[in-house]
Design a protein around this motif. Structure first.
Motif, PDB file in Angstrom:
ATOM      1  N   MET A   1      -6.255  -5.558 -27.587  1.00  9.70           N
ATOM      2  CA  MET A   1      -5.443  -4.343 -27.648  1.00  9.70           C
ATOM      3  C   MET A   1      -6.115  -3.194 -26.911  1.00  9.70           C
ATOM      4  N   PHE A   2      -7.448  -3.079 -27.059  1.00 11.99           N
ATOM      5  CA  PHE A   2      -8.125  -1.940 -26.472  1.00 11.99           C
ATOM      6  C   PHE A   2      -8.301  -2.062 -24.965  1.00 11.99           C
ATOM      7  N   ARG A   3      -7.944  -3.222 -24.419  1.00 14.30           N
ATOM      8  CA  ARG A   3      -7.900  -3.322 -22.965  1.00 14.30           C
ATOM      9  C   ARG A   3      -6.539  -2.899 -22.428  1.00 14.30           C
ATOM     10  N   ASN A   4      -5.615  -2.643 -23.338  1.00 13.33           N
ATOM     11  CA  ASN A   4      -4.283  -2.197 -22.938  1.00 13.33           C
ATOM     12  C   ASN A   4      -4.368  -0.733 -22.502  1.00 13.33           C
ATOM     13  N   LYS A   5      -4.082  -0.478 -21.227  1.00 12.71           N
ATOM     14  CA  LYS A   5      -4.258   0.868 -20.674  1.00 12.71           C
ATOM     15  C   LYS A   5      -3.256   1.857 -21.264  1.00 12.71           C
ATOM     16  N   THR A   6      -2.064   1.380 -21.583  1.00 12.69           N
ATOM     17  CA  THR A   6      -1.065   2.254 -22.199  1.00 12.69           C
ATOM     18  C   THR A   6      -1.529   2.699 -23.577  1.00 12.69           C
ATOM     19  N   PHE A   7      -2.075   1.772 -24.343  1.00 16.52           N
ATOM     20  CA  PHE A   7      -2.582   2.092 -25.672  1.00 16.52           C
ATOM     21  C   PHE A   7      -3.743   3.080 -25.583  1.00 16.52           C
ATOM     22  N   LEU A   8      -4.654   2.852 -24.633  1.00 14.86           N
ATOM     23  CA  LEU A   8      -5.795   3.751 -24.450  1.00 14.86           C
ATOM     24  C   LEU A   8      -5.327   5.162 -24.108  1.00 14.86           C
ATOM     25  N   THR A   9      -4.357   5.243 -23.207  1.00 11.65           N
ATOM     26  CA  THR A   9      -3.827   6.553 -22.809  1.00 11.65           C
ATOM     27  C   THR A   9      -3.185   7.261 -23.988  1.00 11.65           C
ATOM     28  N   PHE A  10      -2.395   6.524 -24.752  1.00 15.15           N
ATOM     29  CA  PHE A  10      -1.709   7.104 -25.908  1.00 15.15           C
ATOM     30  C   PHE A  10      -2.711   7.575 -26.963  1.00 15.15           C
ATOM     31  N   LEU A  11      -3.728   6.756 -27.240  1.00 17.90           N
ATOM     32  CA  LEU A  11      -4.714   7.106 -28.256  1.00 17.90           C
ATOM     33  C   LEU A  11      -5.478   8.379 -27.875  1.00 17.90           C
ATOM     34  N   ASN A  12      -5.873   8.484 -26.619  1.00 20.35           N
ATOM     35  CA  ASN A  12      -6.610   9.662 -26.182  1.00 20.35           C
ATOM     36  C   ASN A  12      -5.714  10.897 -26.121  1.00 20.35           C
ATOM     37  N   ALA A  13      -4.432  10.674 -25.849  1.00 23.79           N
ATOM     38  CA  ALA A  13      -3.491  11.795 -25.886  1.00 23.79           C
ATOM     39  C   ALA A  13      -3.387  12.332 -27.313  1.00 23.79           C
TER      40      ALA A  13
END
Length: 323
Positions: A1-13
């Protein structure tokens, strides 16, 4: 999951949005701290005089001083927490107003005392026609303005009075706690050069590094929140590395070089993490009204820079282990 770039972007947002909210809360709490302290800044001085001068003499000396342009003086009768006699020179800080106006230059040389009161006292004012009055010590004082903010504070019950010339002549320094507040460059030596000072000190204690211990203790919850945001950003690195072990092993077997793979991973992580922070910050600033962005921007840049460097170090080590 944490390699998912969309998830990473959303989490940091989400983390950046939370950071904006925390800085907004700090700003709101700072406003309350200042209003609770009669709208004085953290750099205000409390003074005692060698001579028992009248308030008229003190005001005149400060008014004649050429080196001090913007200043306010609070005379608080000892034993009273709600009443302040006020003098101002130049461009001094004024409290937020609900209605009317704060004192002007003419009010400080008037033969008539006028008052500005907190919004909690508004209902207790005597309003015969267009003018409203405050009954104080058996006398009616004209009220020219009502102070207040949406946030509740001690200022809501305060009474500020610009005393008449006669009253100033009657006010002896020994009967009052005297506070002097100016711009950030106001030095104690400048005040000593004008007034016969026996004792002068900052109204708030000064500490090394964290210059105001009161600020830290008041904002401890917000500070924990900011540390928590950085901690979550750091944890993302380990989760990314843990979830990428099989990926690294597969890519390295295919002939990829460690240095190039580490650089690609760092660039990808930094890009999408940065995009998330920018998006969250933008949305947060549209949602909350921040007066000063400098501290917020410095915090987010510091978090991003520190996490980016940590990512480069730890992920490169993880890739080497996978090899």
């Amino acid at each position: 999951m944490f390699r998912n770039k969309t998830f990473l972007t959303f989490l940091n947002a989400c983390l950046a949005f939370l950071a904006v909210f925390i800085f907004f809360q700090i700003q709101q709490r700072d406003v309350v701290i200042k209003l609770n302290d009669h709208n004085l800044s953290m750099d205000a001085y409390q003074v005692r005089l060698k001579k028992n001068w009248t308030a008229a003499q003190i005001d005149q000396k400060l008014n004649d001083a050429k080196k001090i342009d913007d200043i306010q003086v609070h005379y608080r009768p000892r034993g009273s927490k709600k009443l302040t006699y006020f003098y101002g020179k130049g461009s001094f800080a004024t409290p937020p107003m609900v209605s009317g106006n704060f004192f002007s230059k003419n009010d400080f040389v008037s033969d008539l005392s006028v008052a500005v009161v907190g919004q909690k006292l508004n209902q207790k004012l005597y309003k015969p026609k267009d003018q409203q009055y405050l009954k104080l010590n058996g006398r009616y004082v004209p009220v020219i303005g009502v102070m207040g903010e949406k946030i509740s504070s001690n200022l809501d019950r305060q009474i500020f009075i610009a005393p008449s010339q006669k009253k100033l002549q009657q006010m002896k320094a020994s009967q009052y706690d005297i506070m002097i507040d100016g711009d950030k460059n106001l030095q104690a030596a400048e005040i000593k050069a004008i007034l016969p000072i026996s004792e002068i000190q900052k109204s708030h204690s000064q500490q090394f590094v964290m210059t105001r211990w009161e600020w830290a203790t008041t904002h401890w919850l917000e500070l924990i929140g900011l540390l928590g945001i950085f901690a979550v950003m750091a944890i993302e690195i380990f989760l990314w590395r843990f979830s990428s072990h099989k990926f690294y092993t597969h890519i390295l077997k295919a002939g990829a070089k460690v240095a190039q793979l580490a650089l690609n991973e760092w660039a990808s992580y930094s890009l999408f993490s940065g995009l998330g922070i920018l998006a969250g910050t933008f949305i947060g600033c549209l949602t909350f009204s921040i007066q000063n962005y400098a501290a917020l921007i410095l915090y987010l840049i510091s978090c991003f820079g520190a996490v980016s460097l940590l990512f480069k170090f730890f992920v490169k080590g993880g890739i080497k282990k996978s090899k």
